[in-house]
Scaffold this motif. Structure first.
Motif, PDB file in Angstrom:
ATOM      1  N   THR A 287     -45.345 -10.403   1.714  1.00  0.00           N
ATOM      2  CA  THR A 287     -44.785  -9.084   1.473  1.00  0.00           C
ATOM      3  C   THR A 287     -43.396  -9.051   2.100  1.00  0.00           C
ATOM      4  N   ALA A 288     -42.606  -8.067   1.684  1.00  0.00           N
ATOM      5  CA  ALA A 288     -41.227  -8.037   2.178  1.00  0.00           C
ATOM      6  C   ALA A 288     -40.696  -6.616   2.157  1.00  0.00           C
ATOM      7  N   GLU A 289     -39.748  -6.384   3.050  1.00  0.00           N
ATOM      8  CA  GLU A 289     -39.108  -5.071   3.145  1.00  0.00           C
ATOM      9  C   GLU A 289     -37.605  -5.246   3.086  1.00  0.00           C
ATOM     10  N   THR A 290     -36.951  -4.175   2.681  1.00  0.00           N
ATOM     11  CA  THR A 290     -35.532  -4.038   2.947  1.00  0.00           C
ATOM     12  C   THR A 290     -35.361  -2.728   3.695  1.00  0.00           C
ATOM     13  N   CYS A 291     -34.130  -2.310   3.912  1.00  0.00           N
ATOM     14  CA  CYS A 291     -33.875  -1.111   4.710  1.00  0.00           C
ATOM     15  C   CYS A 291     -32.906  -0.193   3.967  1.00  0.00           C
ATOM     16  N   GLY A 292     -32.939   1.081   4.352  1.00  0.00           N
ATOM     17  CA  GLY A 292     -32.069   2.050   3.711  1.00  0.00           C
ATOM     18  C   GLY A 292     -30.605   1.667   3.785  1.00  0.00           C
ATOM     19  N   HIS A 293     -30.180   1.044   4.888  1.00  0.00           N
ATOM     20  CA  HIS A 293     -28.755   0.719   5.012  1.00  0.00           C
ATOM     21  C   HIS A 293     -28.339  -0.416   4.081  1.00  0.00           C
ATOM     22  N   TYR A 294     -29.248  -1.349   3.747  1.00  0.00           N
ATOM     23  CA  TYR A 294     -28.892  -2.403   2.806  1.00  0.00           C
ATOM     24  C   TYR A 294     -28.808  -1.885   1.371  1.00  0.00           C
ATOM     25  N   LEU A 295     -29.366  -0.712   1.131  1.00  0.00           N
ATOM     26  CA  LEU A 295     -29.333  -0.099  -0.194  1.00  0.00           C
ATOM     27  C   LEU A 295     -28.244   0.965  -0.312  1.00  0.00           C
ATOM     28  N   THR A 296     -27.504   1.171   0.773  1.00  0.00           N
ATOM     29  CA  THR A 296     -26.525   2.262   0.830  1.00  0.00           C
ATOM     30  C   THR A 296     -25.124   1.771   1.182  1.00  0.00           C
ATOM     31  N   ALA A 320     -24.255  -7.185  -4.104  1.00  0.00           N
ATOM     32  CA  ALA A 320     -25.599  -7.454  -3.601  1.00  0.00           C
ATOM     33  C   ALA A 320     -26.402  -6.169  -3.452  1.00  0.00           C
ATOM     34  N   VAL A 321     -25.731  -5.097  -3.030  1.00  0.00           N
ATOM     35  CA  VAL A 321     -26.409  -3.808  -2.887  1.00  0.00           C
ATOM     36  C   VAL A 321     -27.012  -3.390  -4.222  1.00  0.00           C
ATOM     37  N   GLU A 322     -26.252  -3.519  -5.298  1.00  0.00           N
ATOM     38  CA  GLU A 322     -26.746  -3.122  -6.617  1.00  0.00           C
ATOM     39  C   GLU A 322     -27.935  -3.974  -7.039  1.00  0.00           C
ATOM     40  N   GLU A 323     -27.860  -5.269  -6.797  1.00  0.00           N
ATOM     41  CA  GLU A 323     -28.957  -6.162  -7.177  1.00  0.00           C
ATOM     42  C   GLU A 323     -30.215  -5.904  -6.350  1.00  0.00           C
ATOM     43  N   MET A 324     -30.055  -5.525  -5.103  1.00  0.00           N
ATOM     44  CA  MET A 324     -31.210  -5.273  -4.236  1.00  0.00           C
ATOM     45  C   MET A 324     -32.100  -4.167  -4.797  1.00  0.00           C
ATOM     46  N   TRP A 325     -31.490  -3.160  -5.409  1.00  0.00           N
ATOM     47  CA  TRP A 325     -32.277  -2.075  -5.988  1.00  0.00           C
ATOM     48  C   TRP A 325     -33.248  -2.582  -7.053  1.00  0.00           C
ATOM     49  N   LYS A 326     -32.853  -3.599  -7.780  1.00  0.00           N
ATOM     50  CA  LYS A 326     -33.729  -4.139  -8.828  1.00  0.00           C
ATOM     51  C   LYS A 326     -34.991  -4.752  -8.222  1.00  0.00           C
ATOM     52  N   TYR A 327     -34.855  -5.367  -7.053  1.00  0.00           N
ATOM     53  CA  TYR A 327     -36.019  -5.990  -6.408  1.00  0.00           C
ATOM     54  C   TYR A 327     -36.919  -4.950  -5.743  1.00  0.00           C
ATOM     55  N   VAL A 328     -36.355  -3.809  -5.385  1.00  0.00           N
ATOM     56  CA  VAL A 328     -37.194  -2.693  -4.931  1.00  0.00           C
ATOM     57  C   VAL A 328     -37.956  -2.130  -6.119  1.00  0.00           C
ATOM     58  N   ASN A 329     -37.269  -1.957  -7.215  1.00  0.00           N
ATOM     59  CA  ASN A 329     -37.881  -1.351  -8.396  1.00  0.00           C
ATOM     60  C   ASN A 329     -39.012  -2.199  -8.964  1.00  0.00           C
ATOM     61  N   ASP A 330     -38.863  -3.530  -8.940  1.00  0.00           N
ATOM     62  CA  ASP A 330     -39.930  -4.370  -9.512  1.00  0.00           C
ATOM     63  C   ASP A 330     -41.037  -4.696  -8.516  1.00  0.00           C
ATOM     64  N   GLN A 370     -34.007  10.421   2.626  1.00  0.00           N
ATOM     65  CA  GLN A 370     -33.017  11.188   1.871  1.00  0.00           C
ATOM     66  C   GLN A 370     -31.960  10.273   1.283  1.00  0.00           C
ATOM     67  N   ALA A 371     -31.553   9.246   2.032  1.00  0.00           N
ATOM     68  CA  ALA A 371     -30.546   8.314   1.523  1.00  0.00           C
ATOM     69  C   ALA A 371     -31.091   7.533   0.332  1.00  0.00           C
ATOM     70  N   VAL A 372     -32.347   7.077   0.436  1.00  0.00           N
ATOM     71  CA  VAL A 372     -32.939   6.303  -0.649  1.00  0.00           C
ATOM     72  C   VAL A 372     -33.105   7.163  -1.900  1.00  0.00           C
ATOM     73  N   PHE A 373     -33.517   8.427  -1.741  1.00  0.00           N
ATOM     74  CA  PHE A 373     -33.629   9.299  -2.906  1.00  0.00           C
ATOM     75  C   PHE A 373     -32.252   9.511  -3.530  1.00  0.00           C
ATOM     76  N   SER A 374     -31.277   9.829  -2.710  1.00  0.00           N
ATOM     77  CA  SER A 374     -29.947  10.119  -3.233  1.00  0.00           C
ATOM     78  C   SER A 374     -29.328   8.898  -3.901  1.00  0.00           C
ATOM     79  N   GLU A 375     -29.410   7.754  -3.226  1.00  0.00           N
ATOM     80  CA  GLU A 375     -28.797   6.538  -3.758  1.00  0.00           C
ATOM     81  C   GLU A 375     -29.559   5.985  -4.955  1.00  0.00           C
ATOM     82  N   GLY A 376     -30.894   6.017  -4.872  1.00  0.00           N
ATOM     83  CA  GLY A 376     -31.695   5.386  -5.911  1.00  0.00           C
ATOM     84  C   GLY A 376     -31.988   6.276  -7.099  1.00  0.00           C
ATOM     85  N   VAL A 377     -32.417   7.510  -6.830  1.00  0.00           N
ATOM     86  CA  VAL A 377     -32.836   8.423  -7.893  1.00  0.00           C
ATOM     87  C   VAL A 377     -31.643   9.200  -8.444  1.00  0.00           C
TER      88      VAL A 377
END
Length: 480
Positions: A287-296, A320-330, A370-377
């Protein structure tokens, strides 16, 4: 567009008949009902009322269904998420509570929508490395927690003999470093990591790793320090992506060989996420995690603003930030943690400590959701279900607490977050509940904010204010 179909089959979880579960006119009177919400799960969004008794989700009712309750919260059409679980938090208590403590850290978590935190064993004095320390830490922090909490166990070169003891006590995973670490903790060699994983496999436990290659980082730091002057590009260059790739690949290779469970902490780059994805598809239990700051944020924020944005692994390039979102989504990165790593402002001083000596860590436990919702959604158009997957279900499954935490489902703890998707915000120092009101997130603007946080059926935070009772939070252990 969100799927707003109603839940067709509702009711009735068999409730115990206590003084709080009365029957009036054939209807169960619940302790709390949250109505008029758009319920967000990991795979869909639907309108429903959530009925709560004795701290558990007792029923999920169709809109307009006849339900009675001692208390009713009107969600007013806002999203209702399962409570967020912070897979990676350093609350520094006991021992370094001038950086952070359970009272401030869990209050910040509650305001930000985290209903459970998984607390790291380091930046504790002593580090959480045996059963006696576990008991003393629990006694120390339990009167001060506003939200529920789990403990990571320590995994260092001197406690291999107490790993099973810590697992028995209730640690949900075990944290190690394959790379440089602060003086109060110890890195493992690959050989030591192999032995530790063999021990943890025998009790079905998961080992978590900070994956950056020790030798590359130390050599690159030494090379940079030979220069007359250093800048933030030197710091970024001292922790290249290849260091993260090599360490991650080594841990995955061990896990594959031993058939062991591992967790890769704070993944910062899509190249690293891809080798994790490949391993998952090959059947490795990683399993793996990232963090809100790597997505922002990006490396340009470090270069421009300096030490407040220093962390390890470091922030990466914008692409890299943009690509990271794809790995969260999948689902490759099934957890988004804060890696909340607080400090005093003086510890971030470049004048005092230099670029390499300034504290490396970002305080983010209050602002990650809040950052993840704003940045991602709001900004990138992902479904709100991405938050339910990566902030709730994913962490709950990774750390063995799914079934109690991690979903809006009958029988689960009533941990819920009402989020107003239209609410605009700007993060200020005064809004932060931390001991030290500093963060890279200060000044960030966005939309979509948690406005009500419920832990086991009790409201603990509303409209940016803590309203819960200190000491209400409970230790959550791995479900066996």
């Amino acid at each position: 567009m969100p799927n707003k179909q109603a839940l067709v089959v509702i009711n009735v979880y068999p409730l115990s008949r206590t003084d709080k579960d009365i029957v009036k006119g054939g209807l169960t009177v619940f302790n709390l009902v949250i109505k008029n919400g758009r319920v967000v799960t990991s795979d869909r969004i639907f309108e429903a009322s959530i009925c709560i008794s004795d701290g558990k989700i007792a029923a999920i009712a169709e809109p307009g269904a006849s339900v009675e309750a001692d208390e009713v919260i009107d969600a007013k059409g806002n999203y209702v998420f399962p409570g967020a679980i912070d897979s990676h938090a350093h609350l520094n208590d006991p021992g370094y509570n001038w950086r952070e403590d359970y009272s401030h850290g869990t209050a910040a978590a509650a305001v930000g929508g985290f209903t459970t935190i998984v607390d790291m064993p380091l930046q504790n004095e002593p580090a959480l490395t045996d059963g006696n320390i576990f008991d003393k830490k629990l006694e120390h922090v339990s009167p001060n927690a506003y939200v529920d909490y789990c403990f990571w166990g320590g995994l260092v070169d001197y406690n291999l003999g107490t790993l099973k003891e810590l697992d028995d006590k209730g640690c949900v995973a075990f944290k190690s470093f394959i790379g440089p670490v602060s003086p109060d903790y110890v890195s493992l060699s690959i050989g030591q990591a192999k032995e530790a994983m063999e021990i943890l496999k025998s009790v079905g436990a998961r080992a978590g790793f900070h994956c950056e290659d020790y030798s590359i980082i130390k050599w690159e730091e030494a090379r940079a320090k030979r220069k007359e002057k250093h800048d933030w590009k030197d710091f970024l260059g001292s922790r290249p992506v290849i260091a993260e790739l090599i360490a991650t690949q080594n841990i995955i290779s061990l896990a594959r060989e031993l058939d062991a469970k591992v967790h890769i902490c704070h993944v910062s780059h899509p190249r690293v996420a891809q080798i994790i994805r490949d391993a998952q598809l090959d059947g490795v239990d990683v399993t793996a995690e990232t963090c809100g700051h790597y997505l922002t944020f990006s490396d340009q924020d470090v270069i421009k603003n300096g030490s407040l944005f220093k962390c390890a692994p470091p922030l990466r390039e914008t692409s890299a930030v943009e690509e990271m979102w794809k790995y969260v989504n999948d689902g490759t990165l099934s957890c988004i943690g804060s890696d909340h790593s607080p400090c005093e402002l003086s510890e971030k001083s470049e004048e005092t400590h230099g670029i390499f000596g300034a504290w490396g860590g970002i305080s983010g436990i209050q602002n990650t959701m809040q950052a993840v919702f704003s940045e991602g959604v709001a900004k990138r158009g992902y479904s709100p279900t991405i938050l339910a997957k990566s902030l709730s279900e994913g962490p709950a499954r990774a750390f063995g607490i799914y079934g109690k935490k991690g979903a809006i489902a009958v029988g689960f703890d009533a941990d819920l977050v009402i989020l107003d998707p239209e609410k605009e915000w700007e993060i200020t120092p005064e809004s932060l509940y931390y001991v030290n009101q500093i963060s890279a997130f200060v000044g960030l603007k966005g939309v979509g904010l948690p406005v009500c946080t419920v832990v086991r059926g009790k409201v603990v935070a509303e409209e940016g204010r803590i309203v819960g009772q200190k000491g209400f939070g409970q230790l959550i252990k791995k479900i066996k």
